[in-house]
Enzyme design. Structure first.
Site, PDB file in Angstrom:
ATOM      1  N   GLN A   1      -9.417   3.353  15.193  1.00  0.00           N
ATOM      2  CA  GLN A   1      -9.498   4.130  14.018  1.00  0.00           C
ATOM      3  C   GLN A   1     -10.845   3.693  13.022  1.00  0.00           C
ATOM      4  O   GLN A   1     -10.959   2.687  13.195  1.00  0.00           O
ATOM      5  CB  GLN A   1      -8.162   4.047  13.088  1.00  0.00           C
ATOM      6  CG  GLN A   1      -7.723   2.711  12.683  1.00  0.00           C
ATOM      7  CD  GLN A   1      -6.340   2.834  12.587  1.00  0.00           C
ATOM      8  OE1 GLN A   1      -5.531   3.671  12.380  1.00  0.00           O
ATOM      9  NE2 GLN A   1      -5.558   1.620  12.507  1.00  0.00           N
TER      10      GLN A   1
ATOM     11  N   HIS B   1       6.485   0.257  -1.316  1.00  0.00           N
ATOM     12  CA  HIS B   1       6.593  -0.912  -0.645  1.00  0.00           C
ATOM     13  C   HIS B   1       8.060  -1.614  -1.428  1.00  0.00           C
ATOM     14  O   HIS B   1       8.597  -2.253  -0.665  1.00  0.00           O
ATOM     15  CB  HIS B   1       5.392  -1.994  -0.879  1.00  0.00           C
ATOM     16  CG  HIS B   1       4.234  -1.429  -0.006  1.00  0.00           C
ATOM     17  ND1 HIS B   1       3.211  -0.930  -0.646  1.00  0.00           N
ATOM     18  CD2 HIS B   1       4.304  -1.523   1.311  1.00  0.00           C
ATOM     19  CE1 HIS B   1       2.410  -0.588   0.576  1.00  0.00           C
ATOM     20  NE2 HIS B   1       2.912  -0.878   1.590  1.00  0.00           N
TER      21      HIS B   1
ATOM     22  N   ASP C   1      -1.617  -4.201   6.150  1.00  0.00           N
ATOM     23  CA  ASP C   1      -2.385  -4.499   4.952  1.00  0.00           C
ATOM     24  C   ASP C   1      -1.749  -5.605   4.338  1.00  0.00           C
ATOM     25  O   ASP C   1      -2.215  -5.979   3.195  1.00  0.00           O
ATOM     26  CB  ASP C   1      -2.297  -3.229   4.113  1.00  0.00           C
ATOM     27  CG  ASP C   1      -0.925  -2.503   4.034  1.00  0.00           C
ATOM     28  OD1 ASP C   1       0.037  -3.154   4.070  1.00  0.00           O
ATOM     29  OD2 ASP C   1      -0.917  -1.345   3.870  1.00  0.00           O
TER      30      ASP C   1
ATOM     31  N   ASP D   1       1.231  -5.506  14.222  1.00  0.00           N
ATOM     32  CA  ASP D   1       0.353  -4.156  13.950  1.00  0.00           C
ATOM     33  C   ASP D   1      -0.700  -4.017  15.086  1.00  0.00           C
ATOM     34  O   ASP D   1      -1.258  -5.102  15.473  1.00  0.00           O
ATOM     35  CB  ASP D   1      -0.400  -4.166  12.746  1.00  0.00           C
ATOM     36  CG  ASP D   1      -1.104  -3.042  12.364  1.00  0.00           C
ATOM     37  OD1 ASP D   1      -2.244  -2.663  12.806  1.00  0.00           O
ATOM     38  OD2 ASP D   1      -0.787  -2.398  11.169  1.00  0.00           O
TER      39      ASP D   1
ATOM     40  N   ASP E   1       6.924   0.547   9.052  1.00  0.00           N
ATOM     41  CA  ASP E   1       5.820   0.908   7.970  1.00  0.00           C
ATOM     42  C   ASP E   1       4.672   1.549   8.725  1.00  0.00           C
ATOM     43  O   ASP E   1       3.577   1.160   8.880  1.00  0.00           O
ATOM     44  CB  ASP E   1       5.383  -0.060   7.016  1.00  0.00           C
ATOM     45  CG  ASP E   1       4.555   0.404   6.058  1.00  0.00           C
ATOM     46  OD1 ASP E   1       4.382   1.620   5.788  1.00  0.00           O
ATOM     47  OD2 ASP E   1       3.744  -0.620   5.491  1.00  0.00           O
TER      48      ASP E   1
END
Length: 539
Positions: free
Chosen positions: A255, A285, A309, A329, A381
């Site tokens: 991405q 969050h 992040d 991730d 998330d």
């Protein structure tokens, strides 16, 4: 026919070629086939980056390419003479159009509403020219090897070149060069092929020399300008695409990452989609982390799926009881940004550098399937379920894998898109979780940058009453904790199918909801069928 055929039997303009020319053209097939596929992948990925829906845009783009290649193949039969100069001219044209294709489409998207017509036009021109290449090459090669072997040789090298492009594009070209530079570089390769072929056939091209030289020179100037001005062009386009100044941008294998900042508002975009604004991300969050933490019987080990992040990890580290946090991730570029980019590190308080945090760059589906340690908290998330690769992470199969990694007394939570704009998608996620967990509770929070946002919390034990205090944040504390579990009266449950891995209805629900919002069409109203469900107010 064989290599000893009579030259007088050839059509006008088709002359016997030497061994050197034969091998040169055979090699050029390999190169131009790779270039052709790169253009297809380039426009598909660019459309996905700008508009989302990867499956739709890859399918439509490749389908259009194949259609226009067929048109080009049909048009090629009208070229009965001067086949070699025609082939060289087509290579020059492909280099020119393909080399500026990404820049042109980005400009059209940034400053007009005509991206799709422009995309079809660009694909049409490139596709027709590519479609003319192979028939012309086949005709040139058959003068030496015959029609049957000529076609076989052309297709063999074409397929091999396509394989090379399919590997180079996602792993080398896109991550290291980006869309603009990749398009210009591939255009220059097409131009190089044209020059080499022209030099090899220079004796037969005396009449065409000046015209071909002019075409090559013009194309070369355009492509060199694109390469030289790629960075200023990206800055100019990004200024038009994003409201705030861009302070960091990078292209990963998966991405496009863009970080913007204006004043105290730091924003992260992935493929053009806003992920957070530092002005209000704490609302999202704090619910994602502290809501399940209040219901978990233990809070030693936590797993964050997504969350590269570092913002969810930041909230988890507020608990002294936390011994370890695994952040899974897929995109290493996201976690790298969260570890090294100064403003983002300040926002996440260096959470990914903490000794208790382990970053694992792998596919969450694969990670959970492998088995391993159990977690007291599992926080999902992930991006919204707008494509197949993401939607499967909202499926029954995936949640079963999550359940197997929960410890006794553990709690999981997943972000579940907007229950206001994508209500059926929201309830599809809830219904899916209910196929796996006996206790499931919806939650909502208003995030100004996104509107009303939804979550679902699930566990094997009761989720009626919190069992522990939460680390007080800017938004959530022990007093406001239960407020997020009280669904507004105007958000009743609506019918929605369970998201099975083989059907993935959540994608269509999601698209319908957001399309209705974009077109101001009421998708839900008083006439919507309601399903009785206990209100999530703890009563």
């Amino acid at each position: 026919m064989t290599g000893n055929q009579d030259p007088r039997s050839q059509p006008p303009g088709d002359e016997l070629i030497s061994n050197k020319q034969f091998y040169l053209l055979s090699g050029s097939i390999f190169i131009i086939a790779a270039c052709s596929l790169v253009y297809e992948l380039l426009i598909s990925s660019l459309s996905t980056y700008l508009l989302g829906s990867s499956v739709i845009h890859y399918s439509v783009t490749i389908g259009l390419f194949l259609f226009f290649m067929g048109v080009g193949a049909w048009l090629a039969q009208s070229i009965t003479r001067h086949v070699v100069p025609a082939f060289i001219s087509i290579e020059i044209a492909i280099g020119a159009v393909g080399g500026v294709s990404a820049l042109l489409l980005l400009v059209v998207y940034a400053w007009t509403d005509y991206y799709y017509p422009a995309m079809v036009l660009v694909v049409g021109v490139i596709g027709i020219l590519i479609g003319m290449e192979l028939p012309l090459l086949t005709r040139i090669l058959e003068t030496r090897s015959g029609l049957r072997r000529g076609i076989s040789q052309v297709l063999t090298f074409d397929y091999i070149g396509a394989l090379m492009a399919s590997l180079l594009f996602p792993f080398v070209l896109l991550p290291y060069f980006g869309h603009l530079l990749t398009a210009s570089a591939v255009g220059l390769i097409n131009l190089f092929v044209a020059l080499v072929v022209a030099y090899s056939f220079r004796a037969q091209l005396r009449v065409w020399r000046n015209r071909l030289l002019a075409g090559v020179s013009l194309c070369l100037l355009v492509l060199i300008a694109c390469v030289v001005w790629v960075e200023p062009a990206e800055v100019l386009i990004q200024t038009a695409l994003y409201e705030d100044p861009v302070i960091d941008t990078r292209q990963s294998t998966y991405q496009k990452l863009v970080l913007t900042e204006r004043g105290n508002d730091l924003r992260l975009y992935l493929d053009g989609n806003l992920q957070f604004s530092s002005v209000d991300e704490y609302r999202y969050h704090e619910v994602l982390v502290h809501l399940p933490a209040a219901f978990a019987l233990n809070r030693q080990r936590a797993l964050v799926i997504g969350g590269g992040d570092g913002l969810a990890a930041r909230e988890l580290l507020k608990y002294d009881s936390i011994e370890s946090v695994d952040v899974v991730d897929l995109d290493a570029e996201v976690t790298r940004l969260a570890v090294k980019q100064r403003q983002l590190v300040s926002l996440n308080r260096g959470s990914l550098k903490d000794d208790r945090v382990t970053v694992i760059n792998t596919d969450a589906w694969k990670f959970l399937a492998e088995g391993g340690e159990l977690y007291d908290l599992i926080l999902i998330d992930l991006p919204d379920p707008e494509s197949e690769d993401i939607a499967r992470l909202y499926s029954v199969t995936f949640y079963k894998r999550v359940a197997r990694r929960l410890s006794v007394g553990g709690v999981m939570i997943t972000q579940s898109t907007s229950p206001w704009f994508a209500r059926q998608a929201f309830w599809s996620i809830g219904n899916t979780l209910e196929q796996v967990f006996p206790q499931v509770r919806p939650a909502t929070v208003y995030v100004p940058s996104f509107g009303l946002w939804g979550f679902f919390m699930a566990s094997m034990h009761s989720l009626e009453t919190p069992v522990a205090s939460v680390a007080a944040g800017r938004f959530i504390n022990d007093q406001t904790l239960m407020d997020v579990l009280r669904l507004p009266a105007d958000l009743p449950r609506v019918p929605a199918d369970v998201n099975q891995n083989h059907t993935l209805p959540v994608i269509e629900y999601y698209r319908e909801g957001w399309d209705a919002m974009n077109h101001a069409t009421p998708l839900y109203g008083d006439a919507a069928e309601r399903v009785d469900t206990p209100q999530s107010d703890g009563s």
